[in-house]
Motif scaffolding. Structure first.
Motif, short mmCIF file in Angstrom:
data_model
loop_
_atom_site.label_atom_id
_atom_site.label_comp_id
_atom_site.label_asym_id
_atom_site.label_seq_id
_atom_site.Cartn_x
_atom_site.Cartn_y
_atom_site.Cartn_z
N UNK A 34 -4.41 -15.11 -16.31
CA UNK A 34 -3.44 -15.06 -17.40
C UNK A 34 -3.74 -13.90 -18.34
N UNK A 35 -5.02 -13.63 -18.57
CA UNK A 35 -5.36 -12.50 -19.42
C UNK A 35 -4.92 -11.18 -18.78
N UNK A 36 -5.05 -11.09 -17.47
CA UNK A 36 -4.59 -9.89 -16.76
C UNK A 36 -3.07 -9.75 -16.85
N UNK A 37 -2.35 -10.85 -16.73
CA UNK A 37 -0.89 -10.80 -16.84
C UNK A 37 -0.47 -10.39 -18.24
N UNK A 38 -1.15 -10.92 -19.25
CA UNK A 38 -0.83 -10.57 -20.64
C UNK A 38 -1.12 -9.09 -20.89
N UNK A 39 -2.26 -8.60 -20.40
CA UNK A 39 -2.61 -7.20 -20.58
C UNK A 39 -1.62 -6.28 -19.87
N UNK A 40 -1.29 -6.60 -18.63
CA UNK A 40 -0.36 -5.76 -17.88
C UNK A 40 1.05 -5.79 -18.47
N UNK A 41 1.47 -6.92 -18.96
CA UNK A 41 2.80 -6.97 -19.57
C UNK A 41 2.82 -6.17 -20.88
N UNK A 42 1.72 -6.18 -21.62
CA UNK A 42 1.64 -5.38 -22.83
C UNK A 42 1.69 -3.89 -22.55
N UNK A 43 0.93 -3.46 -21.57
CA UNK A 43 0.92 -2.04 -21.20
C UNK A 43 2.29 -1.63 -20.66
N UNK A 44 2.89 -2.48 -19.84
CA UNK A 44 4.22 -2.20 -19.31
C UNK A 44 5.24 -2.09 -20.44
N UNK A 45 5.16 -2.97 -21.41
CA UNK A 45 6.10 -2.94 -22.53
C UNK A 45 5.96 -1.66 -23.34
N UNK A 46 4.73 -1.22 -23.57
CA UNK A 46 4.52 -0.01 -24.36
C UNK A 46 5.02 1.23 -23.62
N UNK A 47 4.67 1.33 -22.35
CA UNK A 47 5.10 2.50 -21.56
C UNK A 47 6.62 2.52 -21.40
N UNK A 48 7.21 1.38 -21.05
CA UNK A 48 8.66 1.32 -20.87
C UNK A 48 9.38 1.55 -22.20
N UNK A 49 8.82 1.08 -23.29
CA UNK A 49 9.42 1.31 -24.60
C UNK A 49 9.45 2.78 -24.98
N UNK A 50 8.35 3.47 -24.75
CA UNK A 50 8.32 4.91 -25.05
C UNK A 50 9.28 5.67 -24.14
N UNK A 51 9.31 5.30 -22.88
CA UNK A 51 10.22 5.95 -21.95
C UNK A 51 11.68 5.70 -22.34
N UNK A 52 11.98 4.49 -22.76
CA UNK A 52 13.35 4.16 -23.16
C UNK A 52 13.76 4.91 -24.42
N UNK A 53 12.84 5.03 -25.38
CA UNK A 53 13.18 5.78 -26.60
C UNK A 53 13.39 7.25 -26.29
#
Length: 91
Positions: free
Chosen positions: A51-70
């Protein structure tokens, strides 16, 4: 070549920013898993590292996708700047 591709005659908006949705969904997934309210307590300890790995990967994915989307919203005039910002902050 167009940034987005949609089927002819579809009711979907012409200018869609998929990365903004990915970032927002990743934040929602991370918050849902981090909440832990959907599993019995007996399963909590064996799956803690997963679960910690899923939380970490979802956080990194959200940050990268957010910057790409902006970036895409600014450069190509797409919608989704607010969900992208929510992905960055939530990630």
């Amino acid at each position: 070549m167009s940034v987005t591709q949609s089927l002819p005659g579809s009711a979907r908006a012409e200018r869609d920013n998929r990365a903004a949705r990915v970032g927002l969904y990743a934040v929602i997934l991370g918050a849902f898993v981090a909440g832990g309210g959907y599993v019995p307590a007996a399963l909590f300890f064996p799956l803690t590292l997963t679960w910690m790995a899923v939380i970490l990967l979802s956080g990194v994915t959200a940050i990268v996708a957010g910057h790409l989307a902006r970036f895409r919203a600014k450069r190509h005039g797409l919608h989704g700047r607010r969900p992208a910002l929510a992905g960055i902050v939530g990630g």
